[in-house]
Design a protein around this motif. Structure first.
Motif, mmCIF file in Angstrom:
data_model
loop_
_atom_site.group_PDB
_atom_site.id
_atom_site.type_symbol
_atom_site.label_atom_id
_atom_site.label_comp_id
_atom_site.label_asym_id
_atom_site.label_seq_id
_atom_site.Cartn_x
_atom_site.Cartn_y
_atom_site.Cartn_z
ATOM 1 N N LEU A 1 0.776 -1.245 -0.249
ATOM 2 C CA LEU A 1 0.135 0.116 0.009
ATOM 3 C C LEU A 1 0.892 0.822 -0.036
ATOM 4 N N LYS A 2 2.369 0.956 1.174
ATOM 5 C CA LYS A 2 3.144 2.530 0.579
ATOM 6 C C LYS A 2 3.341 2.498 -0.462
ATOM 7 N N TYR A 3 3.643 1.614 -1.779
ATOM 8 C CA TYR A 3 4.147 1.443 -2.396
ATOM 9 C C TYR A 3 3.018 2.341 -3.618
ATOM 10 N N LYS A 4 2.023 1.276 -3.278
ATOM 11 C CA LYS A 4 1.341 2.292 -4.447
ATOM 12 C C LYS A 4 1.139 3.759 -4.537
ATOM 13 N N SER A 5 0.974 4.071 -3.293
ATOM 14 C CA SER A 5 -0.166 5.632 -2.644
ATOM 15 C C SER A 5 1.388 6.349 -3.368
ATOM 16 N N LYS A 6 2.292 5.967 -3.014
ATOM 17 C CA LYS A 6 4.389 6.809 -3.575
ATOM 18 C C LYS A 6 3.852 6.541 -5.046
ATOM 19 N N ILE A 7 3.606 6.258 -5.652
ATOM 20 C CA ILE A 7 3.776 5.501 -7.581
ATOM 21 C C ILE A 7 2.465 6.410 -7.559
ATOM 22 N N ASN A 8 1.687 7.338 -7.676
ATOM 23 C CA ASN A 8 0.023 7.375 -7.394
ATOM 24 C C ASN A 8 0.507 8.883 -7.334
ATOM 25 N N TYR A 9 1.192 9.285 -6.772
ATOM 26 C CA TYR A 9 1.522 10.560 -6.419
ATOM 27 C C TYR A 9 2.956 11.029 -7.142
ATOM 28 N N ALA A 10 3.551 10.139 -7.747
ATOM 29 C CA ALA A 10 4.467 10.141 -8.357
ATOM 30 C C ALA A 10 4.062 10.373 -9.847
ATOM 31 N N ALA A 11 3.045 9.842 -10.476
ATOM 32 C CA ALA A 11 2.339 9.859 -11.629
ATOM 33 C C ALA A 11 2.141 11.156 -11.852
ATOM 34 N N ARG A 12 1.565 11.745 -11.127
ATOM 35 C CA ARG A 12 0.624 12.933 -10.574
ATOM 36 C C ARG A 12 2.207 14.344 -11.154
ATOM 37 N N GLU A 13 2.726 14.281 -10.102
ATOM 38 C CA GLU A 13 4.284 15.186 -9.790
ATOM 39 C C GLU A 13 4.652 14.934 -11.504
ATOM 40 N N GLN A 14 4.987 13.432 -11.951
ATOM 41 C CA GLN A 14 5.459 13.141 -13.394
ATOM 42 C C GLN A 14 5.217 14.078 -14.600
ATOM 43 N N ILE A 15 3.861 14.081 -14.372
ATOM 44 C CA ILE A 15 2.886 15.802 -15.461
ATOM 45 C C ILE A 15 2.994 16.848 -15.545
ATOM 46 N N LEU A 16 2.861 17.129 -14.104
ATOM 47 C CA LEU A 16 3.112 18.375 -13.320
ATOM 48 C C LEU A 16 4.333 19.303 -13.935
ATOM 49 N N LYS A 17 5.391 18.291 -13.718
ATOM 50 C CA LYS A 17 6.440 18.926 -13.830
ATOM 51 C C LYS A 17 7.027 18.865 -15.277
ATOM 52 N N LYS A 18 6.842 18.092 -15.940
ATOM 53 C CA LYS A 18 7.323 17.603 -17.696
ATOM 54 C C LYS A 18 6.250 18.045 -18.172
#
Length: 258
Positions: free
Chosen positions: A219-236
């Motif tokens: 669950l910890k990893y799932k939450s991490k990649i979910n937010y990482a996905a959003r950050e990837q879009i907002l950053k690039k």
């Protein structure tokens, strides 16, 4: 895969490509493809598509509301596939993937949307009935407010066999904090980065295994990649950054008297 007219126009444009000041492509794949069939390599530039993080966003409120409407449990694992009905989108493989995943994990639902994605589509209905997935797959036809559907998903799937350049659905889903699993078509791998999975096209077993690997993560990893996905879009791929790139190119052209 283009029609004769489309292929003819593409070829004509290749002869004229050296006469224009700039050619803007929305993906590296598109640039590579067009230059490979004769488009000028001197004036091409890639400016990807952009996404508004204020419209496409993580929302537990929308998630719960939409799941309730479609009778989906809060703890169900929901996969989404949003695409018009066309062979290149490979809806058949998504249904086959749904069959494989459902045989291993019982609390899964599969949401399909797009033009002609409804019960009147006999090809889809036949496949769904063949695999006995009537209670697992929801067909909701074409929808205009996708930003209100992405948040209800756990995973978004792009199963295209060919023809993709810059799949907007990946950027939209990721901006909503949804983990994506995609075939390696167009710039999909570049868009997803390390926040999901990108696999070879037309292989239902490989695709299913990629999904199952993500389901079985902590669950910890799932939450991490979910937010990482959003950050990837907002950053690039933030829409403001993309607008800035167009303005920068425009100013450069003006300065150079183009």
């Amino acid at each position: 895969s283009e029609t004769f007219l489309a292929s003819y126009l593409i070829k004509i444009k290749s002869y004229l490509s050296s006469q224009v000041d700039k050619i803007i492509y929305n993906s590296n794949k598109s640039k590579s493809y067009h230059e490979g069939i004769g488009y000028s390599k001197k004036n091409g530039i890639v400016i990807p598509n952009g996404f508004d993080g204020k419209i496409f966003k993580i929302s537990s409120k929308i998630k719960l509301k939409k799941r309730k409407i479609y009778n989906i449990g809060a703890n169900d694992i929901v996969f989404g596939h949003f695409a018009r009905f066309h062979p290149m989108k490979n809806h058949k493989m998504f249904i086959e993937v749904a069959n494989i995943i459902s045989s291993k994990i019982k609390n899964c639902k599969f949401l399909m949307a797009g033009n002609n994605i409804n019960k009147n589509n006999l090809n889809l209905s036949k496949l769904i009935n063949q695999y006995k997935l009537k209670d697992k797959i929801l067909l909701i036809d074409e929808i205009s407010d996708l930003h209100n559907f992405y948040p209800m998903l756990d995973f978004f799937c792009l199963t295209s066999s060919w023809g993709e350049s810059f799949p907007n659905v990946l950027g939209e889903a990721m901006a909503c904090g949804v983990t994506c699993v995609s075939t390696n078509i167009g710039d999909s791998k570049l868009i997803i980065g390390n926040t999901g999975k990108c696999v070879i096209p037309n292989n239902k077993v490989v695709f299913s295994n990629a999904c199952l690997d993500l389901i079985n993560c902590s669950l910890k990893y799932k939450s991490k990649i979910n937010y990482a996905a959003r950050e990837q879009i907002l950053k690039k791929y933030n829409i403001e950054l993309i607008v800035h790139e167009y303005l920068k190119l425009y100013k450069k052209c003006i300065k150079n008297g183009i």
